[in-house]
Enzyme design. Sequence first.
Site, PDB file in Angstrom:
ATOM      1  CB  CYS A   1       0.466   1.843   4.128  1.00 56.92           C
ATOM      2  SG  CYS A   1      -1.253   1.335   4.044  1.00 56.92           S
TER       3      CYS A   1
ATOM      4  CB  CYS B   1      -0.905  -0.073   1.230  1.00 55.63           C
ATOM      5  SG  CYS B   1      -1.583   1.485   1.794  1.00 55.63           S
TER       6      CYS B   1
END
Length: 146
Positions: A72, A69
């Site tokens: 993230c 991600c």
Amino acid sequence: MTDSAHIVCPACMAINRIPRSRLGDGPKCGKCHEALFVAHPAELTGASFEKTISRNDIPVLVDFWAPWCGPCKMMAPAFEAAAQQLEPRVRLAKLNTENEQAIAGRFGIRSIPTLALFHNGHEIARQPGAMSAGDIVRWTESNLRA
Ligand code: ZN
């Protein structure tokens, strides 16, 4: 409120009893002698997640993330910086949702990153989406005052 707090050691998961007035004095784990607060988010697994959110007397802020991600990864330094500001009032921890899909499913994590704030085992607030360090600190403090 009692004048001491149970703090789960992020290194060995032992439960320590620390006077609240001494939380900021660099307390060490009575079992493994590691520092209980290292201004760095604790990496949780399935085994340590439950104990960390339910046995700490201080609130626990969890970053649900995954290695694939991009947002993230972008938020990771902000979360680190927030740990430096929020510890020892709050324990910051990360849960890799790719490795721990059962927990992510149980909490209905639909997008990552998602921050969730726990106190005494109960989720008290949740916020999906990447945030800056300042926003993480403000969001956490506003939810703890509520
Ligand atoms: Zn320990």
